[in-house]
Every structure is written in C-alpha cells, then in structure tokens.
Design a protein around this motif. Structure first.
Motif, PDB file in Angstrom:
ATOM      1  N   GLU A 296      31.089  42.921  30.872  1.00  0.00           N
ATOM      2  CA  GLU A 296      29.861  43.546  31.347  1.00  0.00           C
ATOM      3  C   GLU A 296      29.847  43.665  32.861  1.00  0.00           C
ATOM      4  OE1 GLU A 296      26.569  41.443  29.751  1.00  0.00           O
ATOM      5  OE2 GLU A 296      26.895  42.205  27.705  1.00  0.00           O
ATOM      6  N   ARG A 297      30.359  42.637  33.534  1.00  0.00           N
ATOM      7  CA  ARG A 297      30.498  42.700  34.978  1.00  0.00           C
ATOM      8  C   ARG A 297      31.429  41.593  35.454  1.00  0.00           C
ATOM      9  NH1 ARG A 297      25.341  40.205  38.213  1.00  0.00           N
ATOM     10  NH2 ARG A 297      24.819  38.495  36.802  1.00  0.00           N
ATOM     11  N   VAL A 298      31.973  41.770  36.622  1.00  0.00           N
ATOM     12  CA  VAL A 298      32.826  40.784  37.262  1.00  0.00           C
ATOM     13  C   VAL A 298      32.280  40.564  38.667  1.00  0.00           C
ATOM     14  CG1 VAL A 298      35.134  40.292  38.146  1.00  0.00           C
ATOM     15  CG2 VAL A 298      34.858  41.435  35.940  1.00  0.00           C
ATOM     16  N   THR A 299      32.066  39.330  39.026  1.00  0.00           N
ATOM     17  CA  THR A 299      31.608  39.003  40.370  1.00  0.00           C
ATOM     18  C   THR A 299      32.604  38.049  41.004  1.00  0.00           C
ATOM     19  OG1 THR A 299      29.301  39.208  39.672  1.00  0.00           O
ATOM     20  CG2 THR A 299      29.723  38.075  41.758  1.00  0.00           C
ATOM     21  N   VAL A 300      33.037  38.368  42.199  1.00  0.00           N
ATOM     22  CA  VAL A 300      33.972  37.529  42.948  1.00  0.00           C
ATOM     23  C   VAL A 300      33.223  36.937  44.132  1.00  0.00           C
ATOM     24  CG1 VAL A 300      36.169  37.413  44.166  1.00  0.00           C
ATOM     25  CG2 VAL A 300      35.882  39.030  42.272  1.00  0.00           C
TER      26      VAL A 300
ATOM     27  N   ARG B 225      30.106  38.207  48.408  1.00  0.00           N
ATOM     28  CA  ARG B 225      30.538  38.484  47.050  1.00  0.00           C
ATOM     29  C   ARG B 225      30.854  39.958  46.871  1.00  0.00           C
ATOM     30  NH1 ARG B 225      25.388  37.537  43.242  1.00  0.00           N
ATOM     31  NH2 ARG B 225      26.186  39.301  42.072  1.00  0.00           N
ATOM     32  N   ALA B 226      31.608  40.221  45.812  1.00  0.00           N
ATOM     33  CA  ALA B 226      31.904  41.587  45.404  1.00  0.00           C
ATOM     34  C   ALA B 226      31.535  41.725  43.934  1.00  0.00           C
ATOM     35  CB  ALA B 226      33.388  41.899  45.603  1.00  0.00           C
ATOM     36  N   ASP B 227      30.833  42.787  43.595  1.00  0.00           N
ATOM     37  CA  ASP B 227      30.402  43.045  42.224  1.00  0.00           C
ATOM     38  C   ASP B 227      31.146  44.258  41.681  1.00  0.00           C
ATOM     39  OD1 ASP B 227      28.212  41.048  41.900  1.00  0.00           O
ATOM     40  OD2 ASP B 227      27.438  42.114  43.644  1.00  0.00           O
ATOM     41  N   CYS B 228      31.734  44.115  40.514  1.00  0.00           N
ATOM     42  CA  CYS B 228      32.615  45.147  39.973  1.00  0.00           C
ATOM     43  C   CYS B 228      32.313  45.450  38.507  1.00  0.00           C
ATOM     44  CB  CYS B 228      34.073  44.717  40.078  1.00  0.00           C
ATOM     45  SG  CYS B 228      34.629  44.299  41.738  1.00  0.00           S
ATOM     46  N   LEU B 229      32.791  46.594  38.068  1.00  0.00           N
ATOM     47  CA  LEU B 229      32.828  46.977  36.663  1.00  0.00           C
ATOM     48  C   LEU B 229      34.272  47.282  36.289  1.00  0.00           C
ATOM     49  CD1 LEU B 229      29.760  49.401  36.607  1.00  0.00           C
ATOM     50  CD2 LEU B 229      29.818  47.023  35.824  1.00  0.00           C
ATOM     51  N   SER B 230      34.534  47.404  35.012  1.00  0.00           N
ATOM     52  CA  SER B 230      35.879  47.766  34.574  1.00  0.00           C
ATOM     53  C   SER B 230      36.197  49.188  35.008  1.00  0.00           C
ATOM     54  CB  SER B 230      35.984  47.649  33.052  1.00  0.00           C
ATOM     55  OG  SER B 230      37.261  48.056  32.619  1.00  0.00           O
TER      56      SER B 230
ATOM     57  N   SER C 271      43.344  27.242  56.621  1.00  0.00           N
ATOM     58  CA  SER C 271      42.204  27.287  55.707  1.00  0.00           C
ATOM     59  C   SER C 271      41.641  28.684  55.625  1.00  0.00           C
ATOM     60  CB  SER C 271      41.122  26.323  56.199  1.00  0.00           C
ATOM     61  OG  SER C 271      40.001  26.344  55.343  1.00  0.00           O
ATOM     62  N   SER C 272      41.188  29.059  54.427  1.00  0.00           N
ATOM     63  CA  SER C 272      40.588  30.374  54.202  1.00  0.00           C
ATOM     64  C   SER C 272      39.445  30.206  53.214  1.00  0.00           C
ATOM     65  CB  SER C 272      41.617  31.363  53.662  1.00  0.00           C
ATOM     66  OG  SER C 272      42.156  30.912  52.439  1.00  0.00           O
ATOM     67  N   PRO C 273      38.525  31.201  53.128  1.00  0.00           N
ATOM     68  CA  PRO C 273      37.401  31.057  52.207  1.00  0.00           C
ATOM     69  C   PRO C 273      37.858  30.814  50.772  1.00  0.00           C
ATOM     70  CG  PRO C 273      37.024  32.863  53.698  1.00  0.00           C
ATOM     71  CD  PRO C 273      38.445  32.406  53.915  1.00  0.00           C
ATOM     72  N   ALA C 274      37.158  29.941  50.078  1.00  0.00           N
ATOM     73  CA  ALA C 274      37.473  29.635  48.687  1.00  0.00           C
ATOM     74  C   ALA C 274      37.062  30.803  47.806  1.00  0.00           C
ATOM     75  CB  ALA C 274      36.747  28.371  48.243  1.00  0.00           C
ATOM     76  N   TRP C 275      37.913  31.151  46.856  1.00  0.00           N
ATOM     77  CA  TRP C 275      37.634  32.255  45.957  1.00  0.00           C
ATOM     78  C   TRP C 275      37.247  31.726  44.579  1.00  0.00           C
ATOM     79  CZ3 TRP C 275      43.042  33.492  47.765  1.00  0.00           C
ATOM     80  CH2 TRP C 275      43.003  34.112  49.019  1.00  0.00           C
ATOM     81  N   ASN C 276      36.186  32.237  44.060  1.00  0.00           N
ATOM     82  CA  ASN C 276      35.825  32.010  42.657  1.00  0.00           C
ATOM     83  C   ASN C 276      35.930  33.343  41.962  1.00  0.00           C
ATOM     84  OD1 ASN C 276      35.299  29.334  42.611  1.00  0.00           O
ATOM     85  ND2 ASN C 276      33.128  29.529  43.001  1.00  0.00           N
TER      86      ASN C 276
END
Length: 256
Positions: free
Chosen positions: A148-152, A74-79, A250-255
């Motif tokens: 507040e946050r974005v997680t991919v 996962r990747a955790d982000c802010l604006s 095929s590649s990893p599924a993104w949410n």
C-alpha cells in the motif's frame, strides 16, 4: 525508532543502493527453508545469504532499541513497476533474480547505473531523490500484491563529530535470505499498524489492522568504498554510540 508503515512483504534479506541521492532496497521472500534449498540457485536467494556474528547481532539489536538521536526526514513511495531484476546482486542480468517490486525511480532495472537513474523520474516524495528501492513481490494465492505504501525514515546520527553525507552511488545488502529463525536475521522486525510492540518473528495482527515490516540499516561507513565484495563489509552497525574502527564515519540511520 519510527516504524516503516508497509503492507507485509515476507522478506529476510535487504539490499540498499544509494543510487542518486537516496537508497534502494532488495529483500528476498521467506517461503520456507526447503524451498530455499531447492531453488536458491535459480531464484537468487543464495546470493543474499549472510551469517551475522554474535557481535553484529548484538549491535543491530542495540541500534534498533536506541532512542531517536536528533531529527529525521522521510521519503514516501508507491510501487512503480515489477521485474525479476536485482541491479546490485545481479547487475546486467535481466530476469536473473526473483521478482521484485520497485519503488521511486521509474527506470530501474538490472542495467541501472548512477547516470541512468539520475536521468529518470520518481513516483515518491520528495521528487528530488531519484534513487531506486526494491523488495521481493508479495504473492497472495499466487497473485502478486503491491504494498500500500513504503516509507523510508532517515534518522539522527550517533556521532556528530564524524558525520558525513551519504555518498552518491553507495550500495549495500542487509539481511539473510536463507534465515531459518528470527535470530539469524536481526535487521528485520515486524509489527502491527498502530501498535508500539515489535518482534523479530512474524506477528498475527488483530482484525482491523495490518502487518508492517521494518528493516534497520547500519549507520557506519568506511569512508572509502561505495561497495564491497559481499555488499556489506564497507558498512557496520554502531556499537553503543561508537562506530567500529574499520567503519569510523557516521551517517543517518535508515529504517526501511
């Protein structure tokens, strides 16, 4: 599938760029079909419109309901910043789009390229991924509000025998900016933080919790094209455990 925990961004269309080592998203806000009809040309909503076939809708729903296949990262982000730009749909046209909230790469704008993003910096973890993500900016009583946050989440692949790494420069769009019902935008789902149930329609969350939105991205790529005319046709959702013949890799599924 693990949800993306994010402050509500009332959106129905999403764009993804695999700009450097990751992805970028762009979602058009859902403010009512009448407003969309009057202002689609000026706000850029029409360029994000797309009608999913019944087969595509079924594949999206099936992928969202499938159990997690393997591990995830996962990747955790802010604006990072806010602009009326869309580097995928309106490249080089500063201010042409509705206002977007940008995450991860601090340099992202309408003129961004793989090279410019690679030379930028990020406000996300991990910092080795310099891709850019963007969503329409949420407004509350006319005042812009950053999430507040974005997680991919990048989740397990379907077919290990045909798995490939995400190519640098991959870009595509997910969603339907002019959807007037949940069924017209099956890639977007809504939930409340801390609750397991989700819905393709907006939800009223109880006091003390917050609305979260997550988007399901396709897991299949044609193996050749980094983009297509409508930013979609080079990607597809897996049907069951199998990628379509037109997009066999095929590649990893993104949410997101």
């Amino acid at each position: 599938m693990s949800p993306l925990l994010r402050r509500v961004l009332a959106g129905v269309a999403t764009t993804l760029i695999l700009a450097t080592a990751g992805y970028a998203t762009d979602r058009a806000d859902r403010t009512g079909q009448a407003r969309h009809s009057r202002h689609a040309e000026h706000t850029g909503h029409a360029a994000h419109a797309y009608t999913y076939s019944e087969a595509q809708q079924a594949a999206i729903v099936a992928q969202a309901a499938a159990p997690l296949r393997g591990s995830e990262f996962r990747a955790d982000c802010l604006s990072s910043h806010r602009r009326g730009d869309d580097p995928i749909v309106f490249p080089g046209q500063a201010g042409r789009s509705h206002i977007h909230e940008f995450y991860r790469n601090r340099t992202a704008n309408a003129s961004s390229t793989l090279e410019s993003l690679s030379a930028g910096t990020t406000n996300c973890t991990p910092q080795t991924d310099l891709s850019s993500y963007w969503t329409p900016t949420l407004h509350q009583n006319g005042v812009p509000v950053a999430p507040e946050r974005v997680t991919v989440y990048y989740q397990g692949i379907t077919d290990h025998t045909r798995a490939v790494a995400h190519p640098r420069g991959l870009r595509y769009v997910v969603g339907n900016a002019l959807a007037t019902s949940p069924d017209q935008n099956p890639a977007a789902r809504w939930s409340c933080v801390g609750r397991t149930e989700s819905s393709r329609d907006f939800m009223n969350c109880p006091p003390g919790t917050k609305l979260e939105n997550y988007l399901d991205f396709p897991t299949c790529w044609d193996g050749k094209n980094l983009d297509s005319a409508n930013h979609r046709d080079h990607m597809a959702y897996a049907t069951g455990q199998t990628c379509p013949a037109s997009t066999p890799w095929s590649s990893p599924a993104w949410n997101c």
